[in-house]
Write an enzyme that holds these catalytic residues in place. Structure first.
Site, PDB file in Angstrom:
ATOM      1  CB  THR A  16      -0.975   0.042   1.195  1.00 16.77           C
ATOM      2  OG1 THR A  16      -0.243   0.123   2.410  1.00 16.77           O
ATOM      3  CG2 THR A  16      -1.889  -1.171   1.208  1.00 16.77           C
ATOM      4  CG  ASN A  17       3.592   2.624   2.972  1.00 20.13           C
ATOM      5  OD1 ASN A  17       3.380   3.806   3.237  1.00 20.13           O
ATOM      6  ND2 ASN A  17       3.374   1.647   3.846  1.00 20.13           N
ATOM      7  CG  MET A  94       8.121  -7.310   6.018  1.00 16.43           C
ATOM      8  SD  MET A  94       7.853  -5.955   7.201  1.00 16.43           S
ATOM      9  CE  MET A  94       6.148  -5.518   6.848  1.00 16.43           C
ATOM     10  CG  LEU A  97      18.562  -4.894   3.595  1.00 18.44           C
ATOM     11  CD1 LEU A  97      18.202  -3.775   2.624  1.00 18.44           C
ATOM     12  CD2 LEU A  97      18.684  -6.234   2.862  1.00 18.44           C
ATOM     13  CG  HIS A 113       9.106   1.845  12.215  1.00 18.83           C
ATOM     14  ND1 HIS A 113       9.332   0.488  12.131  1.00 18.83           N
ATOM     15  CD2 HIS A 113       8.666   2.090  13.467  1.00 18.83           C
ATOM     16  CE1 HIS A 113       9.041  -0.066  13.302  1.00 18.83           C
ATOM     17  NE2 HIS A 113       8.645   0.880  14.137  1.00 18.83           N
TER      18      HIS A 113
HETATM   19  C1  GAR Z   1       3.609  -0.709   6.713  1.00 15.33           C
HETATM   20  O1  GAR Z   1       2.823  -0.387   7.826  1.00 15.33           O
HETATM   21  C2  GAR Z   1       5.064  -0.356   6.969  1.00 15.33           C
HETATM   22  O2  GAR Z   1       5.224   0.818   7.704  1.00 15.33           O
HETATM   23  C3  GAR Z   1       5.491  -1.551   7.769  1.00 15.33           C
HETATM   24  O3  GAR Z   1       4.872  -2.655   7.162  1.00 15.33           O
HETATM   25  C4  GAR Z   1       3.661  -2.228   6.530  1.00 15.33           C
HETATM   26  C5  GAR Z   1       3.733  -2.631   5.075  1.00 15.33           C
HETATM   27  O4  GAR Z   1       2.535  -2.343   4.406  1.00 15.33           O
HETATM   28  N1  GAR Z   1       6.924  -1.653   7.781  1.00 15.33           N
HETATM   29  C6  GAR Z   1       7.609  -2.049   8.838  1.00 15.33           C
HETATM   30  O5  GAR Z   1       7.095  -2.421   9.864  1.00 15.33           O
HETATM   31  C7  GAR Z   1       9.129  -2.030   8.674  1.00 15.33           C
HETATM   32  N2  GAR Z   1       9.756  -1.995   9.966  1.00 15.33           N
HETATM   33  P1  GAR Z   1       2.466  -2.199   2.840  1.00 15.33           P
HETATM   34  O6  GAR Z   1       3.153  -3.419   2.230  1.00 15.33           O
HETATM   35  O7  GAR Z   1       0.998  -2.216   2.558  1.00 15.33           O
HETATM   36  O8  GAR Z   1       3.135  -0.919   2.446  1.00 15.33           O
END
Ligand code: GAR
Length: 216
Positions: A16-17, A94, A97, A113
């Site tokens: 979604t990001n 996720m 690195l 984050h």
């Molecule tokens: C998002 O909330 C992002 O901030 C988080 O995972 C989700 C991914 O959603 N990332 C972390 O927790 C990294 N530490 P998305 O795939 O729909 O963008």
């Protein structure tokens, strides 16, 4: 003429990001940045479908094909170099690195984050777990952070943050959705645009934003 700011978006899941970045690009709000590649750590990441729909070249680099984080980081860094990438965006990526990518892209890797760093962050704090921890702690306010990536997980200089209210009856899923809608999907495209416009300046831990004298 300045070279275009070629951006690679690294994803592991729903994306979604990534979608927020695509939407900003389509509105001409990415500061001239070009979404040049999407790189997924799993072949079943839904984000790959979003990339295809938006006409962005996609690459799958499965984490499970590599014995350790160092080998994976090496392959990833090589791929980014081959693609002539200038800005790397971790958007729901996720995996931790190693230092190799940080040396290759100093102050040129952004991560989003889903909490107000330094709360609820670091190794093991990702995705829904972050919101579970925030609810278990009982905070009344959480939010999201975009920061530059350094060797320390979630420890790099903070670029943008936005607070989001925790409401009675929240579940991790409800809170996650509110944090995405109210914070992440706004902050990430804005940080990318600022980077591509050369308006982010980093000194030690401090990031200053050049507002060109226009914004309050
Ligand atoms: C998002 O909330 C992002 O901030 C988080 O995972 C989700 C991914 O959603 N990332 C972390 O927790 C990294 N530490 P998305 O795939 O729909 O963008």
């Amino acid at each position: 003429m300045l070279k275009p700011c070629r951006i690679a978006v690294l994803v592991s899941g729903g994306g979604t990001n990534l979608q927020a970045l695509i939407d900003a690009r389509d509105l001409g709000e990415l500061g001239g940045g070009e979404l040049a590649a999407v790189i997924a750590s799993r072949s079943d990441a839904y984000a790959l479908q979003r990339a295809a729909g938006a006409g962005i070249p996609a690459h799958v680099l499965p984490r499970r094909d590599y014995p350790d984080s160092a080998a994976y980081t090496h392959a990833l860094t090589e791929l980014l170099r081959r693609l002539d990438i200038r800005l790397v965006v971790l958007a729901g990526f996720m995996h931790i690195l190693t230092e190799e990518i940080v040396s290759a892209y100093p102050n040129a890797i952004l991560n989003v984050h889903p909490a107000l760093i330094p709360s609820f962050c670091g190794a093991g704090a990702y995705g829904l777990r972050v919101h579970e921890r925030a609810l278990a702690y009982g905070v009344k306010v959480t939010g999201a952070t975009v920061h530059f990536v350094t060797e320390e997980p979630d420890g790099g200089p903070v670029v943008l943050q936005k607070a989001v209210e925790v409401l009675p009856g929240d579940t991790p899923e409800l809170l996650q959705r509110r944090v995405m809608e109210q914070a992440e999907w706004k902050l990430l495209p804005r940080a990318v645009a600022l980077f591509c416009q050369g308006r982010l300046h980093v000194e030690g831990r401090l990031v200053t934003i050049d507002d060109g004298g226009k914004e309050p």
